[in-house]
Scaffold this motif. Structure first.
Motif, PDB file in Angstrom:
ATOM      1  N   THR A 264       0.843  -1.202   0.000  1.00 34.97           N
ATOM      2  CA  THR A 264       0.000   0.000   0.000  1.00 34.97           C
ATOM      3  C   THR A 264       0.877   1.251   0.000  1.00 34.97           C
ATOM      4  O   THR A 264       1.857   1.339   0.740  1.00 34.97           O
ATOM      5  CB  THR A 264      -0.912   0.021   1.233  1.00 34.97           C
ATOM      6  N   VAL A 265       0.544   2.198  -0.856  1.00 35.20           N
ATOM      7  CA  VAL A 265       1.293   3.460  -0.934  1.00 35.20           C
ATOM      8  C   VAL A 265       0.449   4.559  -0.302  1.00 35.20           C
ATOM      9  O   VAL A 265      -0.702   4.779  -0.690  1.00 35.20           O
ATOM     10  CB  VAL A 265       1.636   3.823  -2.391  1.00 35.20           C
ATOM     11  N   LEU A 266       1.006   5.221   0.686  1.00 35.69           N
ATOM     12  CA  LEU A 266       0.306   6.303   1.380  1.00 35.69           C
ATOM     13  C   LEU A 266       0.997   7.622   1.049  1.00 35.69           C
ATOM     14  O   LEU A 266       2.137   7.850   1.460  1.00 35.69           O
ATOM     15  CB  LEU A 266       0.317   6.073   2.892  1.00 35.69           C
ATOM     16  N   PRO A 267       0.366   8.500   0.302  1.00 35.07           N
ATOM     17  CA  PRO A 267       0.981   9.818   0.037  1.00 35.07           C
ATOM     18  C   PRO A 267       1.009  10.649   1.307  1.00 35.07           C
ATOM     19  O   PRO A 267       0.048  10.674   2.069  1.00 35.07           O
ATOM     20  CB  PRO A 267       0.039  10.431  -1.011  1.00 35.07           C
ATOM     21  N   ILE A 268       2.131  11.284   1.569  1.00 36.77           N
ATOM     22  CA  ILE A 268       2.263  12.122   2.763  1.00 36.77           C
ATOM     23  C   ILE A 268       2.750  13.501   2.374  1.00 36.77           C
ATOM     24  O   ILE A 268       3.440  13.672   1.370  1.00 36.77           O
ATOM     25  CB  ILE A 268       3.227  11.506   3.807  1.00 36.77           C
ATOM     26  N   MET A 269       2.347  14.458   3.153  1.00 32.73           N
ATOM     27  CA  MET A 269       2.790  15.841   2.980  1.00 32.73           C
ATOM     28  C   MET A 269       3.667  16.202   4.160  1.00 32.73           C
ATOM     29  O   MET A 269       3.187  16.318   5.293  1.00 32.73           O
ATOM     30  CB  MET A 269       1.589  16.774   2.898  1.00 32.73           C
ATOM     31  N   VAL A 270       4.962  16.331   3.934  1.00 30.34           N
ATOM     32  CA  VAL A 270       5.893  16.670   5.005  1.00 30.34           C
ATOM     33  C   VAL A 270       5.722  18.140   5.378  1.00 30.34           C
ATOM     34  O   VAL A 270       5.630  19.007   4.502  1.00 30.34           O
ATOM     35  CB  VAL A 270       7.353  16.394   4.583  1.00 30.34           C
ATOM     36  N   ALA A 271       5.633  18.404   6.652  1.00 29.32           N
ATOM     37  CA  ALA A 271       5.445  19.777   7.118  1.00 29.32           C
ATOM     38  C   ALA A 271       6.601  20.665   6.678  1.00 29.32           C
ATOM     39  O   ALA A 271       7.753  20.235   6.620  1.00 29.32           O
ATOM     40  CB  ALA A 271       5.324  19.799   8.635  1.00 29.32           C
ATOM     41  N   ARG A 272       6.286  21.908   6.334  1.00 29.18           N
ATOM     42  CA  ARG A 272       7.342  22.848   5.922  1.00 29.18           C
ATOM     43  C   ARG A 272       8.239  23.209   7.094  1.00 29.18           C
ATOM     44  O   ARG A 272       9.404  23.503   6.929  1.00 29.18           O
ATOM     45  CB  ARG A 272       6.711  24.109   5.335  1.00 29.18           C
TER      46      ARG A 272
END
Length: 304
Positions: free
Chosen positions: A254-262
């Motif tokens: 399973t691939v989970l897209p993540i948004m790394v905090a700035r």
């Protein structure tokens, strides 16, 4: 023959040196600092309150602080409130937050196409949908509070409904900050409260606070025995909210897209000591520090 009991010599009263007594730390009144923080917070909250109330003309002003007992806290809040408790500091101090329940219900009515006029009487407690809206608003308020306190971290408190309504003992000595909000011709309040003794853990130490006289030079952190003291530091790259059905479907591959905090916090335990941005150095993930716990920005040259 009767013996009289032996007389006990009178004890000599203790006599303390005035020089030693004068070194006791003076209790600092942080009420003015908390009031100044309230003024800054009022400005910081305007954007998020404007978005929640859908009112670009919203006005927020600090009504100042006052000292009350725990038994008087309910009287400092609106009759219907959304309350929550948040923990901060190593000792787990409690910050109490109360949002005006009528304002929450009015905004909920507007969200579903109503006029925002809900009339009277108010319900004894907020319905579930209004409570969800209040929780979203609370997160935004806490974000603004943390921003004005140099990134202070607040932890969730799994308090019962009864504990949220009476977060302190009746005899507790509290300091209360009230923010007055004016929106759409109505006025309502945001209330913050904590034990007065916890103010020193919430607010940065005042530069005007009296310092204990130094009798000898203190060793720096770059000297023995402190220099080699190992500390475990961690950088939290991402926090994700995922629906339950997606979590239940996770499987290998399973691939989970993540948004790394700035702005990634660097923590030692529960304390944020710095913030930085994520990059790469020599094929390794690296953290470039952009702000220290003192709140001072670091230039690009200094951070290399």
């Amino acid at each position: 023959m009767t013996r009289s009991p032996a007389s006990t010599p009178a004890r000599r009263a203790a006599s303390h040196c005035d020089a030693l007594l004068s070194r006791r730390e003076t209790q600092v009144d942080l009420g003015p600092d908390f009031a100044a923080f309230g003024t800054r917070l009022a400005g910081a909250l305007r954007a998020c309150v404007s978005a929640v109330a859908d009112d670009a003309q919203v006005e927020i002003a600090s009504a100042g602080t006052r000292a009350i007992a725990g038994s008087e806290l309910a009287g400092a809040c609106a009759p219907l409130v959304a309350t929550s408790r948040h923990l901060f500091g190593m000792a787990g101090h409690v910050l109490f937050l109360a949002l005006d329940g009528r304002a929450i219900l009015e905004q909920l009515d507007r969200t579903f196409g109503g006029t925002g006029e809900i009339g009277d009487p108010l319900p004894p407690r907020l319905p579930h949908t209004a409570d969800l809206l209040a929780r979203r608003f609370e997160k935004q308020v806490l974000t603004a509070i943390a921003g004005e306190l140099g990134g202070l971290d607040f932890r969730a408190d799994d308090a019962t409904v009864a504990d949220r309504r009476a977060p302190f003992t009746p005899e507790a000595q509290l300091t209360v900050l009230t923010l007055d909000v004016a929106s759409r011709g109505r006025e309502w309040r945001i209330v913050l409260a904590l034990e007065t003794a916890a103010l020193s853990s919430l607010l940065p130490r005042s530069a005007s606070a009296p310092q204990a006289p130094a009798s000898r030079r203190k060793r720096g952190i770059d000297e023995a025995p402190f220099a080699d003291l190992p500390l475990s530091a961690g950088a939290r790259l991402v926090d994700m909210d995922m629906p339950l059905h997606r979590l239940a479907a996770i499987a290998p591959g399973t691939v989970l897209p993540i948004m790394v905090a700035r702005s990634v916090p660097l923590q030692v335990g529960e304390i944020v000591i710095a913030r930085g941005t994520v990059g790469e150095v020599d094929d390794q993930v690296a953290l470039q520090i952009t702000q220290t716990f003192t709140g001072q920005k670091i230039t690009e040259r200094e951070s290399r």
